[in-house]
Write an enzyme that holds these catalytic residues in place. Structure first.
Site, PDB file in Angstrom:
ATOM      1  N   ARG A   1      -7.740  17.670   2.477  1.00  0.00           N
ATOM      2  CA  ARG A   1      -8.627  17.809   1.323  1.00  0.00           C
ATOM      3  C   ARG A   1      -9.947  18.471   1.713  1.00  0.00           C
ATOM      4  NH1 ARG A   1      -8.027  11.708  -0.782  1.00  0.00           N
ATOM      5  NH2 ARG A   1      -6.746  11.468   1.092  1.00  0.00           N
TER       6      ARG A   1
ATOM      7  N   ASN B   1       0.872  -1.176   0.000  1.00  0.00           N
ATOM      8  CA  ASN B   1       0.000   0.000   0.000  1.00  0.00           C
ATOM      9  C   ASN B   1       0.910   1.227   0.000  1.00  0.00           C
ATOM     10  OD1 ASN B   1      -1.877   2.001   0.464  1.00  0.00           O
ATOM     11  ND2 ASN B   1      -2.929   0.927   2.118  1.00  0.00           N
TER      12      ASN B   1
ATOM     13  N   HIS C   1     -11.358   3.862  -1.377  1.00  0.00           N
ATOM     14  CA  HIS C   1     -11.164   3.056  -0.166  1.00  0.00           C
ATOM     15  C   HIS C   1     -11.887   1.710  -0.272  1.00  0.00           C
ATOM     16  CE1 HIS C   1     -10.571   7.128   2.035  1.00  0.00           C
ATOM     17  NE2 HIS C   1      -9.383   6.573   1.857  1.00  0.00           N
TER      18      HIS C   1
ATOM     19  N   GLU D   1      -7.024  -3.849   4.800  1.00  0.00           N
ATOM     20  CA  GLU D   1      -7.003  -3.775   3.342  1.00  0.00           C
ATOM     21  C   GLU D   1      -6.032  -4.797   2.754  1.00  0.00           C
ATOM     22  OE1 GLU D   1      -7.624   0.997   2.751  1.00  0.00           O
ATOM     23  OE2 GLU D   1      -5.951   0.291   3.966  1.00  0.00           O
TER      24      GLU D   1
ATOM     25  N   ARG E   1      -2.239  -1.959  -3.852  1.00  0.00           N
ATOM     26  CA  ARG E   1      -3.452  -1.150  -3.775  1.00  0.00           C
ATOM     27  C   ARG E   1      -3.260   0.051  -4.682  1.00  0.00           C
ATOM     28  NH1 ARG E   1      -5.286   2.828   1.102  1.00  0.00           N
ATOM     29  NH2 ARG E   1      -7.058   3.746   0.001  1.00  0.00           N
TER      30      ARG E   1
END
Length: 392
Positions: free
Chosen positions: A236, A8, A178, A377, A89
């Site tokens: 963000r 990742n 995600h 993940e 990922r």
């Protein structure tokens, strides 16, 4: 047994887990943080031992090389040939990929092409792929896209009210991100609440998103055409009136790239609080009386509440509410601030359980199961590598 590496890559980090599959045993896990600095941090856990060291790692290729050297030096593997596959990922797969895929030159080109839509992630994802290819040229590599899980979102939920030609020409639509995290916690929540079919998953970290999951499938998600949309995040903006963009650009004399940087790297919790992009730092400042920090937390929580309400409507009800990722898993405060506004949905938490970060934090009176599930993940990545690369 097959060893699978799950990778990742972030803008200045690289997280990894080496699994023995198919039993999903984690052989080693860790991360390289502050890539690009002379005081980068390389840490890992193996065989009950934790190791952390500071060293100069100036780019992602050096991070990959450092990781692979440690695997050999510490005898975690006897040779690189033991690694049967590497899963990466990848942030944005556009309309190209509704599932994980084996990486070839075409896939690399498309990941690069889509960097314009995910400028903080796709470029470093690609560096990670190419770095591993140099050292492990014969090992199968698989791309697992954040957007793939959300390809089940119906068209009425992913279309924007722009002229239809822009959807046809440029694939402008809501994608959602995600994906591996939302998929993992949705699957785990189904085990914990098997009678529930209407689930909202809240991935709350530096990047944050909320998803509506009906019968195990994503039907809506807060991030949009890019990972900039939706919730307030560390740096963000989340959702804003689009007319603000040309207004600021004109008033401040900014270039298009400067506006992109403003919205992606200088806004969110950082922009509102003026303190930090890290929720913990903002929380501490708020506790010390910083009004802007408190405002940032309030705006952040309100946006999550806003999406939960909208997605409860999409689902026509709510059985299970899930919190995950760094803030969602570890901040009892944010969970309290969010759930305080959800009594109309039948949500009520047990504050003692909440403060202890227990797995199930709803009160006995709650009509909704409220779960705190640590995301994984990487195990989704490892499973997809096994399936797509046909390594079973």
């Amino acid at each position: 047994m097959t060893k699978i590496m799950a990778i990742n890559s972030g803008s200045s980090s690289l997280k990894f887990k080496l699994f023995e599959m198919p039993n999903e045993e984690v052989l080693v896990e860790g991360s390289v943080e502050r890539i690009g600095f002379k005081d980068a941090s390389f840490s890992y856990k193996h065989d009950g031992k934790k190791v952390s060291k500071e060293l100069e790692i100036l780019n992602h290729e050096e991070a990959v090389n450092q990781l692979l050297e440690v695997l050999i030096d510490e005898k975690m593997i006897a040779s690189y040939d033991e690694i049967g596959g590497v899963g990466h990922r990848i942030s944005h797969g556009g309309t190209y990929y509704s599932d994980a895929t084996l990486i070839d030159e075409v896939v690399e080109e498309r990941i690069g092409e889509l960097s314009v839509l995910s400028p903080l992630h796709n470029p470093v994802n690609l560096i990670g792929i190419r770095s591993f290819k140099k050292v492990l040229p014969n090992t199968k590599q698989v791309a697992i896209f954040d957007t793939s899980y959300h390809h089940t979102i119906p068209k009425k939920n992913y279309m924007y009210a722009l002229p239809y030609e822009y959807y046809e020409k440029y694939d402008i639509r809501r994608y959602g991100f995600h994906g591996p995290s939302h998929q993992y916690v949705a699957e785990e929540s189904a085990k914990l609440n098997p009678t529930g079919s209407k689930t909202i998953t809240c991935h709350i970290g530096s990047g944050a998103s909320v998803s509506a999951v009906l019968d195990g499938k994503s039907i809506n998600s807060s991030m949009g055409f890019t990972p900039l949309a939706g919730l307030v995040m560390g740096t963000r903006t989340g959702d804003i009136d689009p007319q603000i963009i040309p207004f600021i650009q004109d008033k401040e004399g900014l270039s298009p790239q400067e506006v992109k940087d403003l919205m992606n790297t200088k806004s969110g919790l950082l922009g509102l609080s003026g303190v930090s992009s890290d929720y913990r730092d903002v929380e501490k400042a708020a506790d010390e009386g910083n009004e802007r920090a408190q405002l940032a937390l309030d705006v952040f929580a309100h946006q999550v509440v806003h999406y939960i309400g909208a997605y409860a409507a999409d689902l026509n009800g709510l059985d299970t509410l899930v919190f995950t990722a760094g803030v969602g898993e570890h901040s009892a405060r944010v969970r309290t601030e969010i759930t305080n506004y959800l009594s109309y949905l039948g949500v009520e938490i047990d504050e003692t359980k909440n403060q202890q970060d227990e797995l199930s934090i709803e009160s006995t009176n709650s009509r909704v199961k409220v779960l705190v599930i640590p995301t994984d993940e990487e195990v989704i990545i490892a499973r997809d590598v096994m399936r797509v690369a046909k390594l079973n």
